[in-house]
Structure formats: structure tokens, C-alpha cells
Design a protein around this motif. Structure first.
Motif, PDB file in Angstrom:
ATOM      1  N   ARG A 364      30.492  43.614  39.399  1.00 13.80           N
ATOM      2  CA  ARG A 364      31.881  43.613  39.874  1.00 13.80           C
ATOM      3  C   ARG A 364      32.375  42.189  40.114  1.00 13.80           C
ATOM      4  O   ARG A 364      33.505  41.844  39.795  1.00 13.80           O
ATOM      5  CB  ARG A 364      31.966  44.444  41.155  1.00 13.80           C
ATOM      6  CG  ARG A 364      33.378  44.694  41.578  1.00 13.80           C
ATOM      7  CD  ARG A 364      33.463  45.954  42.402  1.00 13.80           C
ATOM      8  NE  ARG A 364      34.795  46.125  42.909  1.00 13.80           N
ATOM      9  CZ  ARG A 364      35.202  47.179  43.542  1.00 13.80           C
ATOM     10  NH1 ARG A 364      34.393  48.180  43.742  1.00 13.80           N
ATOM     11  NH2 ARG A 364      36.434  47.265  43.986  1.00 13.80           N
ATOM     12  N   LYS A 365      31.461  41.373  40.673  1.00  9.55           N
ATOM     13  CA  LYS A 365      31.821  39.972  40.918  1.00  9.55           C
ATOM     14  C   LYS A 365      32.184  39.278  39.601  1.00  9.55           C
ATOM     15  O   LYS A 365      33.189  38.582  39.487  1.00  9.55           O
ATOM     16  CB  LYS A 365      30.617  39.253  41.571  1.00  9.55           C
ATOM     17  CG  LYS A 365      31.000  38.528  42.854  1.00  9.55           C
ATOM     18  CD  LYS A 365      29.841  37.749  43.430  1.00  9.55           C
ATOM     19  CE  LYS A 365      28.893  38.600  44.255  1.00  9.55           C
ATOM     20  NZ  LYS A 365      27.603  37.983  44.532  1.00  9.55           N
ATOM     21  N   ASP A 368      35.509  40.633  38.308  1.00  5.23           N
ATOM     22  CA  ASP A 368      36.637  40.144  39.112  1.00  5.23           C
ATOM     23  C   ASP A 368      37.004  38.713  38.715  1.00  5.23           C
ATOM     24  O   ASP A 368      38.170  38.356  38.602  1.00  5.23           O
ATOM     25  CB  ASP A 368      36.289  40.169  40.613  1.00  5.23           C
ATOM     26  CG  ASP A 368      36.224  41.581  41.142  1.00  5.23           C
ATOM     27  OD1 ASP A 368      36.608  42.497  40.388  1.00  5.23           O
ATOM     28  OD2 ASP A 368      35.769  41.780  42.286  1.00  5.23           O
ATOM     29  N   GLU A 369      35.938  37.877  38.508  1.00  2.65           N
ATOM     30  CA  GLU A 369      36.194  36.489  38.123  1.00  2.65           C
ATOM     31  C   GLU A 369      36.845  36.418  36.747  1.00  2.65           C
ATOM     32  O   GLU A 369      37.778  35.656  36.513  1.00  2.65           O
ATOM     33  CB  GLU A 369      34.893  35.692  38.122  1.00  2.65           C
ATOM     34  CG  GLU A 369      34.602  35.097  39.489  1.00  2.65           C
ATOM     35  CD  GLU A 369      33.187  34.559  39.588  1.00  2.65           C
ATOM     36  OE1 GLU A 369      32.644  34.098  38.562  1.00  2.65           O
ATOM     37  OE2 GLU A 369      32.620  34.607  40.699  1.00  2.65           O
ATOM     38  N   PRO A 374      40.844  41.374  41.366  1.00  2.66           N
ATOM     39  CA  PRO A 374      39.770  42.106  42.049  1.00  2.66           C
ATOM     40  C   PRO A 374      40.130  43.563  42.345  1.00  2.66           C
ATOM     41  O   PRO A 374      39.258  44.425  42.397  1.00  2.66           O
ATOM     42  CB  PRO A 374      39.571  41.327  43.354  1.00  2.66           C
ATOM     43  CG  PRO A 374      40.365  40.094  43.242  1.00  2.66           C
ATOM     44  CD  PRO A 374      41.282  40.192  42.084  1.00  2.66           C
TER      45      PRO A 374
END
Ligand SMILES: Cc1cc2nc3c(=O)[nH]c(=O)nc-3n(C[C@H](O)[C@H](O)[C@H](O)COP(=O)(O)OP(=O)(O)OC[C@H]3O[C@@H](n4cnc5c(N)ncnc54)[C@H](O)[C@@H]3O)c2cc1C
Length: 429
Positions: A364-365, A368-369, A374
Motif C-alpha cells: 500500500r505504501k 500510495d507513493e 493515498p
């Protein structure tokens, strides 16, 4: 209501301490009646209406204290035992729910009995002062962290199917006899399980509401499920998990107090706060002037407002000692519709990006980036989860059957299962 909130404020001033363990804080909160204030005062509650109880949980959150334990124990088991249990059973079961000591799951659905729940085949056979249970349950939400199960099982196969069922409070911690196997969902989470019971034991004094009266008791549980889910009842739950298995009880209560926002998942969150999120996402994705997106936003807003007015109307009726027949079914149906609309609108705003979903926090990180959005993970998760609410607690079709038959008085579907012994009925599978 002002008086109640003043009393709560004074109680919080005296008792809330973020350095307490979750266990000690919930013990204080639950035994004082603030964890589940909608329960009767004879069952660790304060006789408050549902709306007033929600105001209490909001005030606890506003004051920065850890909220009451959540889960199906609070939502379903506590009010069911409070309604049908003996004072001794209330003391034994409701107390451990409102203080978060035990987490519960709902052992209703079976591979061959979902909509036709009364056709269930799990058997409980009497053995002295105990019952021996054999059978399989499925779609058991929270089964992997449950200490106790709301079990419905067949205790008289020779009676017609609705009349030979009993509702048991079963200890899930019976290694080798209660086997919980998690099921992975398309969201990437494993929120529910299948449960196999092989000579599991339940004491006779854990039958709630009387032997072979389980259908009436189960209907109480289902009524709380429909009205609770329809109202987004699970949305106010604390972030710490109840029960001995999840492992949160000995942690510091203050560490669980953080603002709730997108990412906690679930239908309650989806219904409650998503419009602002959608508006913000549409603005950032350049879709705010798209007429179809604006129309869908208004439709969602209208549905939410209708739900709010229905709740207010029900509150006013209840204050006059009246009721709206089928209100729980209607509210569950409208929640399903809100969830579907949210899914379609969210994905329309995200466009192709809605096809990307992260299945764990690391992924997810990275996502999101890469996308710089996000919130999109929250939208895809709720879109994947959106198939669930129109099914659990009784499907949309079943809610409409109930409204047609029990509220509008339409003729029932023709069958002879009210008079034929369960053992003589044709079985699924
Ligand atoms: C996310 C999620 C969580 C759940 N959590 C739990 C839980 O914790 N505990 C638990 O016990 N169960 C749980 N369930 C199970 C849920 O209650 C059942 O899935 C539901 O009751 C439907 O039963 P079924 O899946 O067997 O479908 P079926 O009953 O086989 O239905 C299949 C289809 O036929 C339709 N249908 C069936 N009968 C009729 C009829 N008479 N008239 C018109 N249409 C009909 C249904 O609407 C559905 O579309 C959960 C389900 C989901 C999705």
C-alpha cells in the motif's frame, strides 16, 4: 441527554487514564454501564436509546479516551443475552462482553443453510448436564479471535425446522473439538472463517432462552444485526480488539486512541464519511465538474439523508411508544444501496487507477507513493468489500421477502416446512 453527557464527563474526569491497560480501562467502562449504555440497567447498561448511546460513544471519543470494545459480542450477543438470558447468564456472559474480556463470533450460517437458516443441520445431543455438538459453520466473522460463539444447533430433528433449534453460548477454545480455519477474501483480508465442531461441549446452563426456542432467540440476534448494521453500528468501535486471543488487553489503553480515518475499512466507515472523501478525490482527479459524478454524489447524499431522517422518525415514534414495522429491514436495505452507490461512484472517480489494489501495508505504501492518492486504497478496499453487506445479516432478497410477508401481509411462499419434521425435509447438498 445533556444530563447524561454531564454525568459521563464527570465520570471520565475521575476515571480515564491513558496509562491503564486496555483490560483495566474496559473493566471500568463496562462495569459502570458506559460501554453499552443502550442495554438495560439490569444488564450493564443505562437504558438509553440507540441515538443517545451513539452520542455517549462520540463523547468518549471527543474526550480522547479509548472507546468501548467493538465486535459481534457487543453488537449481537450482549443484547440477545440481555433479552432472553437469566440474571445468572447476564452476569456470566454480558459482563465479559461489555468489559471486553471475551470476543464473540456468530455461528449461524452453514454450507447448506444461509437464507434458509432454519434448515441448519449442526446437531447438539444431550449428554448428562452437557450438549455434544457436531457440524460445520461458515462465513464466521471474527471466528479466529473469538473466545465465545453464538451457536444455533438442532436439538430436536423430529420437530418442524423452526421448532427444534436451540441458541447456545459456546466456548470456542476447545482445541481438537472447535477448529477455526480462516477464509481469505478478495480484499486481501481474512475477516471470516469456517468452523468445524467435532464433539464440542456446551454446558446445559449455556442454553439461552430455553431449549428448542432458539429460532425466536436467533431472530432477536438478527434484528440487532440488521438495525445495527443499517445504522453503521460497528463504526464507533474501538481500535483495540476485545478478547483473550487478539492480544490487545494488556497493552496501554492510550496507545489505541488515534483519530479514525480512511483505511479502517468496513461498511460503517463507507456509509458514514465517504461523501467528503469522494468530493476531495473528484476535485483532485479533475472530475468535480463531470455531470455524472455530480449526479451520483447528490444521489449518495440523498440516500444518506433519507437514512438520517428515517432514524429520527423511528426515534420519535419510539418515544411515543410506537414502532415502524420492518424498520430494521428497511435500514439494512438502504445501507446495501449506499454501499453499492459508494462502490460505483468511488471507482468512477478513480478511473483506471481503481484497478490497482494493495493487499498488505507494504504494498500500500508503494502504491500510495506511485499514485500520490493515498485515499484510493480506501476506495478500492470498500469497492471490493461492497459485495458483502447486501449478503450478510440476510440478503437483500430475504429482507424484501420479510417486508412483503410480515409487514405488507403478502402471501408466504408455498411450502410445508412449518409442519413437516426437519428430519423428513429434503436437504441441500
Ligand atoms: C462479509 C460476510 C460476513 C458474514 N458473517 C457471518 C457471520 O459472522 N456469521 C454467520 O453465521 N454468517 C455470516 N455470513 C453469512 C451470511 O449470513 C450468508 O451468506 C447469508 O445469509 C446468505 O446465505 P448463503 O450465502 O448461504 O446464500 P444462499 O442462501 O444460498 O442464497 C443464494 C442466493 O439466493 C437468494 N435466495 C435464497 N433464498 C431466497 C428466497 N427464499 N427468496 C429469494 N431469494 C432467495 C439469495 O438472496 C442469494 O442471492 C456472512 C456473509 C458475508 C458476505
Amino acid at each position: 441527554m445533556g444530563d447524561v453527557l454531564d454525568e459521563l464527563d464527570a465520570w471520565l474526569d475521575d476515571n480515564w487514564d491513558p496509562d491503564l491497560s486496555v483490560r483495566d480501562w474496559w473493566e471500568l467502562l463496562g462495569s459502570a454501564g458506559w460501554a453499552a449504555p443502550a442495554l438495560p440497567s439490569t444488564a450493564y447498561g443505562k437504558d438509553l436509546s440507540r441515538n443517545d448511546a451513539l452520542a455517549v460513544s462520540r463523547r468518549i471519543a471527543e474526550r480522547g479516551a479509548l472507546g468501548a470494545p467493538g465486535g459481534l459480542g457487543m453488537l449481537l450477543a450482549a443484547p440477545t443475552v440481555a433479552t432472553h438470558g437469566t440474571p445468572e447468564q447476564v452476569e456470566r456472559f454480558v459482563r465479559t462482553i461489555v468489559t471486553g474480556a471475551h470476543a464473540w463470533c456468530q455461528l449461524f450460517s452453514e454450507p447448506g443453510a444461509g437464507s434458509d437458516l432454519a434448515g441448519l443441520g449442526s446437531r447438539a445431543i444431550e449428554d448428562g448436564e452437557e450438549w455434544v455438538v457436531n457440524g460445520q459453520k461458515v462465513w464466521t466473522s471474527g471466528g479466529h479471535i473469538a473466545d465465545m460463539g453464538m451457536l444455533i444447533a438442532r436439538t430436536n430433528p423430529e420437530a418442524p425446522k423452526h421448532q427444534g433449534i436451540s441458541w447456545f453460548a459456546m466456548d470456542m477454545r476447545q482445541p481438537g473439538h472447535v477448529d477455526v480455519r480462516p477464509l481469505r477474501e478478495m480484499t486481501g483480508r481474512a475477516l471470516f472463517s469456517e468452523v468445524f465442531m467435532t464433539d464440542a461441549r456446551v454446558p446445559d446452563d449455556a442454553v439461552i432462552g430455553g431449549l428448542n426456542n432458539g429460532w425466536a432467540v436467533a431472530n432477536t440476534t438478527l434484528a440487532y444485526e440488521r438495525s445495527g448494521l443499517g445504522a453503521g453500528g460497528s463504526g464507533a468501535a474501538a481500535l483495540a480488539n476485545a478478547g483473550t486471543i487478539a492480544g490487545d488487553l494488556d497493552k496501554r489503553a492510550g496507545d489505541f486512541v488515534r483519530p479514525r480515518g480512511p483505511g479502517t475499512g468496513g461498511a460503517g466507515a463507507m456509509a458514514a464519511g465517504s461523501q467528503k472523501l469522494f468530493i476531495e478525490l473528484a476535485r483532485r482527479n479533475g472530475k468535480l465538474s463531470d455531470p455524472s459524478v455530480r449526479q451520483a454524489l447528490m444521489k449518495l447524499h440523498t440516500l444518506n439523508e433519507l437514512g438520517r431522517y428515517q432514524t429520527l422518525r423511528l426515534k420519535a415514534m419510539k418515544a411515543r411508544g410506537q414502532d415502524i414495522p420492518g424498520a430494521g429491514n428497511i435500514s439494512k436495505l438502504s445501507m446495501s444501496e449506499i454501499v453499492r452507490q459508494s462502490r460505483d461512484l468511488g471507482l468512477a472517480i478513480l478511473g483506471a487507477q481503481g484497478t490497482l489494489h494493495a493487499y498488505d501495508s507494504e504494498a500500500r505504501k508503494v502504491l500510495d507513493e506511485a499514485t500520490g492518492l493515498p485515499e484510493s486504497g480506501f476506495v478500492t478496499e470498500m469497492a471490493l468489500f461492497a459485495q458483502g453487506p447486501p449478503i450478510y445479516g440476510g440478503t437483500d432478497q430475504v429482507q424484501r421477502n420479510i417486508l412483503g410477508e410480515r409487514v405488507l401481509g403478502l402471501p408466504k411462499e408455498p411450502n410445508n416446512d412449518r409442519v413437516t419434521p426437519w428430519s423428513a425435509l429434503p436437504k441441500n447438498g
